[in-house]
Design a protein around this motif. Structure first.
Motif, mmCIF file in Angstrom:
data_model
loop_
_atom_site.group_PDB
_atom_site.id
_atom_site.type_symbol
_atom_site.label_atom_id
_atom_site.label_comp_id
_atom_site.label_asym_id
_atom_site.label_seq_id
_atom_site.Cartn_x
_atom_site.Cartn_y
_atom_site.Cartn_z
ATOM 1 N N LYS A 158 0.809 -1.212 0.000
ATOM 2 C CA LYS A 158 0.000 0.000 0.000
ATOM 3 C C LYS A 158 0.845 1.265 0.000
ATOM 4 C CE LYS A 158 -3.732 -2.312 2.524
ATOM 5 N NZ LYS A 158 -4.573 -2.254 3.749
ATOM 6 N N SER A 159 2.141 1.134 0.273
ATOM 7 C CA SER A 159 3.009 2.314 0.342
ATOM 8 C C SER A 159 3.598 2.614 -1.018
ATOM 9 C CB SER A 159 4.135 2.086 1.342
ATOM 10 O OG SER A 159 3.626 1.841 2.627
ATOM 11 N N LYS A 160 3.968 3.869 -1.181
ATOM 12 C CA LYS A 160 4.583 4.289 -2.429
ATOM 13 C C LYS A 160 5.919 3.574 -2.602
ATOM 14 C CE LYS A 160 6.074 8.401 -4.928
ATOM 15 N NZ LYS A 160 6.222 9.889 -4.867
ATOM 16 N N GLY A 161 6.085 3.009 -3.771
ATOM 17 C CA GLY A 161 7.320 2.248 -4.025
ATOM 18 C C GLY A 161 7.338 0.939 -3.285
ATOM 19 N N TYR A 162 6.238 0.527 -2.683
ATOM 20 C CA TYR A 162 6.089 -0.726 -1.962
ATOM 21 C C TYR A 162 6.960 -0.805 -0.700
ATOM 22 C CZ TYR A 162 4.063 -2.028 -6.433
ATOM 23 O OH TYR A 162 3.324 -2.051 -7.581
ATOM 24 N N LEU A 163 7.568 0.283 -0.331
ATOM 25 C CA LEU A 163 8.388 0.303 0.882
ATOM 26 C C LEU A 163 7.845 1.346 1.848
ATOM 27 C CD1 LEU A 163 12.068 0.030 -0.465
ATOM 28 C CD2 LEU A 163 10.703 -1.742 0.643
#
Length: 886
Positions: A158-163
């Motif tokens: 769910k986070s930007k850049g998956y991180l």
């Protein structure tokens, strides 16, 4: 499900790309909105190396604690390592593949951390457990921890850049990875919990070089034995220069038992100008897969000290070997002058006062003069010697020091030799390398030791000794007591202790006897065991020196092999002998006993005497001479000595009875002898001795003979007698002797035989001949006299006889006074037994006119062509008439 997998693969690819861009500056990802409330706990500043540098919550029940941040200089870029301790209090396992750490430098570069090879396989944190993972990053030329921080990211679709940025930890401004001097730090070695603390830093100067010796104390807090993990240890200067440490030889193969504390010592060479303030020890471990070294742990060292290694006369020096106390002591020393040198003998005591058996490392021993000149001596018996708990050994050392050197201010110096590159790296393994390559690290010059940059946390030049480098660490300088060695006096007891034990010795005699064309000089020593245990002697060899004439090459030693182990209170006799020209004169004699170990002479006993040679022990007329030796015990007594008078020379002939005192059949020692006349002339005898074994209590007839000039008075001779030897054993009949020992002078009773006027009992040992009657007949007109004898020939079987070289000569004198003779062999021509008959004929033209008369028979003992008349008797000659026919 498929979308989740695709997203995760994309995340891994992005992480890999970031890893390839680690040299470029980057900014940390902002924290996600749903993580705004997470807190980062920083560790408080401390002078010691804290284990907990702060924690970062990662997700529910999971957090990462930062521990052990270190940096280590590498030729291909400096390597930073840090450890994250993951704890999982949740009810399910946590995947480590979801957590990512990066190092942010003070310049803003972001570098992903990768697990070291040993931790690369760790992929989860089990519920209710913890897992420690060590990561490394190549930070290029950065050599300081100042301004560095570690950031954590969590995989989140769910986070930007998956991180999702979980948090960051900055290192305290005063952070040091090294423990304070003397302070214990908890570490893990080979999965065993260990506490370690620096203990000592000692500086030694020897041979124009400076050496450092470092002591680190380890305490095994686990339940398994801790052995050398193979770490490489470096001594770090305040300026950042690193010197590879070699494990002290006394620590080789060390083991630390559970709950045991042990101090491990390392040594290295350092430049003489290097400042020794604020030094530390850094341990590193080579990662063979990554091809570089990883810092493990480090500890600051206490202030350097220079120990006083001088040991007073007779004082005890204590050293530690593998946590055992070893006592060293120079218990005695003496010297005597020989040629242009002082010959020194040292008694060096070693004792293991510890509770474990130890093997001493390799040492170099030498004698050092007041001006610093050294004379190396053999360290056999010291280097590599094994000592059981409470065992004590005394080693005898020898040295020759030129007399031009002052002899009363010497020191015995003991130097430990340590091979370089023995602290963990295998020979040939590069101490440094480029990450991902197999490059080696060039040796540093050491010039950066005092002026290196970067402070105590700034690795600089690294100096690694080669595998063949030799580090010489002084152990002790023993003051040598100056004692002149006194001459050994005969028959006096002296005590000595060496590596074989404690014993008394005495010089029993120094004798000189004739031997062939030379003389034989024999030193007889007595060794008595004064201990409560057996004294086991080595395979001894001997050496004689007369004044400056060294006879080592021609010296032999005789000692019965059974005497090599001497029971308490018992003694053994040792004979050291050599041939010398009979014209040799000398004033002093030196006797050396030694053994040969690995082609090197190891001294056992040495003595010097100026005593003159002893007079030969005399045995009065009629007395007996005793032979002592295992299987050879016997007594010898004169039977008779006769003189065979010849025209140009006389033969002195002696018969001796040798009586065995053994309890079983045994071959007797071969006897050797010389005749000595009243005016001191010596004549070698020819011995004749039975070669069969003597029965218990049995006798043997042994004869000796020699030709003496007519001008010599043969009526007053003495027999110099002794058992023959060859090498280290008695010779037996039929064997060649190279010398003889235990020589005594037997006073003889030479006699000239007076013949008896009858043949009723004629003795020629071992036979007795009795002529019962004799009859001579001549037929009138015949030229022949026929003589018959009725006789008894008895052989004395109470003793054995060797080869019988005598002849019995029968001489017949006819009525005209003319003589004829016949040689008879006893036992053949005349047979043994009673009432035997022997016939013999003599012819002459004159006998045809015989009308009667008498004839006489004379018996002679003929030996080596000379004769002695034994007996004679006259008989009536019968003339028979010729037979006529009617």
């Amino acid at each position: 499900m498929r979308k989740h997998r695709t997203t995760y693969i994309a995340l891994l690819l992005s992480t890999f790309i970031i890893g390839q861009m680690s040299v470029y500056p980057a900014s940390a990802a902002p924290a996600a909105a749903n993580n705004a409330g997470s807190k980062v706990t920083a560790a408080p500043a401390a002078s010691a190396a804290p284990k907990n540098l702060g924690s970062i919550p990662l997700e529910a029940g999971v957090k990462a604690t930062l521990e052990d941040v270190s940096i280590w200089s590498q030729s291909g870029g400096n390597i930073l390592t840090y450890t994250l301790n993951y704890s999982n209090t949740g009810g399910s396992n946590a995947s480590l593949n979801h957590y990512f750490s990066r190092v942010v430098t003070s310049g803003g570069s972001v570098i992903p951390g990768n697990p070291v090879t040993a931790d690369a396989a760790k992929n989860k944190v089990v519920s209710k457990q913890t897992e420690r993972v060590t990561y490394y990053v190549n930070i290029g030329k950065i050599n300081s921890l100042k301004g560095l921080k570690v950031t954590m990211y969590v995989w989140d679709p769910k986070s930007k850049g998956y991180l999702r940025h979980a948090g960051a930890l900055s290192l305290p401004a005063n952070y040091s990875p090294s423990a304070v001097s003397g302070q214990r730090q908890n570490i893990t070695i080979s999965n065993i919990p260990v506490s370690a603390a620096s203990e000592s830093l000692q500086i030694y100067k020897y041979g124009g070089k400076v050496f450092a010796k470092v002591g680190i104390n380890f305490s095994n807090e686990g339940n398994k034995v801790l052995t050398d993990p193979g770490y490489t240890a470096y001594l770090m200067s305040a300026g950042g220069t690193a010197f590879e440490l070699a494990l002290d030889n006394s620590m080789a193969g060390y083991k630390i038992q559970p709950l045991e504390k042990k101090t491990i010592y390392y040594v290295t060479e350092i430049p003489p100008y290097l400042k020794t303030d604020n030094m530390k020890v850094q341990y590193v471990q080579r990662d063979e897969t990554l091809k570089f070294e990883l810092p493990k742990f480090s500890s600051k060292l206490p202030a350097a000290v220079t120990p006083d290694l001088n040991v007073g006369k007779g004082a005890i020096k204590k050293i530690g070997i593998n946590s055992n106390t070893i006592e060293l002591q120079l218990t005695g020393a003496n010297v005597y002058g020989e040629d242009a040198s002082g010959v020194w003998t040292f008694q060096f005591r070693l004792k293991n006062a510890g509770k474990q058996a130890v093997v001493l490392p390799s040492y170099d021993l030498s004698v050092r003069t007041a001006k610093g000149t050294t004379f190396p001596i053999s360290s056999n018996g010291v280097s590599g010697v094994s000592l059981k708990p409470m065992e004590e050994k005394v080693v005898q050392l020898t040295a020759q020091i030129p007399l031009e050197v002052e002899q009363n201010s010497l020191k015995l110096q003991m130097i430990e030799s340590v091979s370089g590159n023995s602290s963990g790296n295998a020979p040939g393994t590069p101490a440094q390398g480029t990450p991902g390559t197999s490059g080696s690290t060039p040796e540093g010059s050491g010039t950066g030791g005092a002026a290196g940059t970067g402070g105590s946390n700034s690795p600089g030049t690294t100096i690694s000794p080669s595998a063949t480098a030799k580090l010489s660490i002084p152990v002790a300088y023993f003051a040598v007591p100056y004692t002149l060695r006194a001459d050994t006096q005969k028959a006096m007891n002296y005590r000595i202790t060496n590596q074989y034990g404690t014993f008394d010795y005495s010089l029993m005699s120094l004798q000189r006897f004739p031997w062939k064309n030379d003389d034989i000089l024999i030193a007889k020593l007595n060794i008595t065991n004064t201990q409560s245990v057996n004294l086991t002697l080595p395979d001894l060899k001997g050496a004689l020196k007369l004044d400056n004439n060294d006879l080592s090459a021609s010296t032999d030693l005789f000692m019965e092999k059974e005497a090599s182990s001497i029971a308490p209170g018992k003694s053994a006799e040792v004979y050291v002998f050599s041939k010398i020209p009979y014209t040799t004169d000398f004033k002093s004699t030196r006797v050396n006993l030694y053994s040969v170990v690995k082609e090197e002479n190891v001294p056992f006993l040495s003595l010097n005497t100026s005593s003159v040679t002893d007079a030969v022990y005399k045995v009065d007329r009629g007395g007996s001479y005793t032979i002592v030796g295992k299987g050879k015990n016997a007594k010898v007594q004169e039977n008779k000595t006769v003189i065979y008078q010849g025209i140009n020379s006389n033969i002195v002939y002696t018969e001796m009875f040798l009586s065995s005192e053994e309890k079983r059949q045994s071959k007797m020692a071969r006897l050797q002898a010389y005749f000595k006349t009243a005016d001191g002339q010596l004549y070698e005898t020819t011995p004749v001795q039975p070669d069969m074994a003597a029965t218990p209590g049995g006798k043997q007839l042994v004869t000796f003979w020699a030709k003496l000039p007519k001008s010599v008075d043969a009526s007053d001779v003495t027999l110099y007698l002794g058992p023959g030897i060859n090498g280290n054993k008695f010779t037996e009949a039929g064997q060649e002797s190279t010398g003889f020992i235990n020589v005594s002078a037997l006073e003889l009773s030479p006699q000239y035989i007076t013949p008896v006027n009858n043949l009723s009992k004629v003795t020629l040992y071992p036979y007795t001949l009795s002529v019962l009657n004799s009859e001579g007949r001549n037929a009138r007109g015949s030229d022949t006299i026929n003589i018959t004898m009725n006789y008894s020939l008895l052989r004395d079987i109470s003793y054995d006889v060797g080869s019988f070289d005598h002849k019995l000569v029968l001489k017949m004198t006819d009525p005209y006074g003319q003589t004829q003779e016949k040689s008879l062999t006893l036992g053949t021509d005349l047979t043994e037994g009673d009432n035997n008959r022997y016939s013999v004929s003599f012819s002459s033209e004159a006998y045809k006119k015989l009308a009667g008369g008498t004839y006489s028979i004379r018996l002679y003992d003929e030996f080596q062509g000379e004769r002695i008349e034994l007996a004679n008797q006259a008989y009536t000659l019968k003339i028979e008439r010729a037979t006529t026919s009617d």
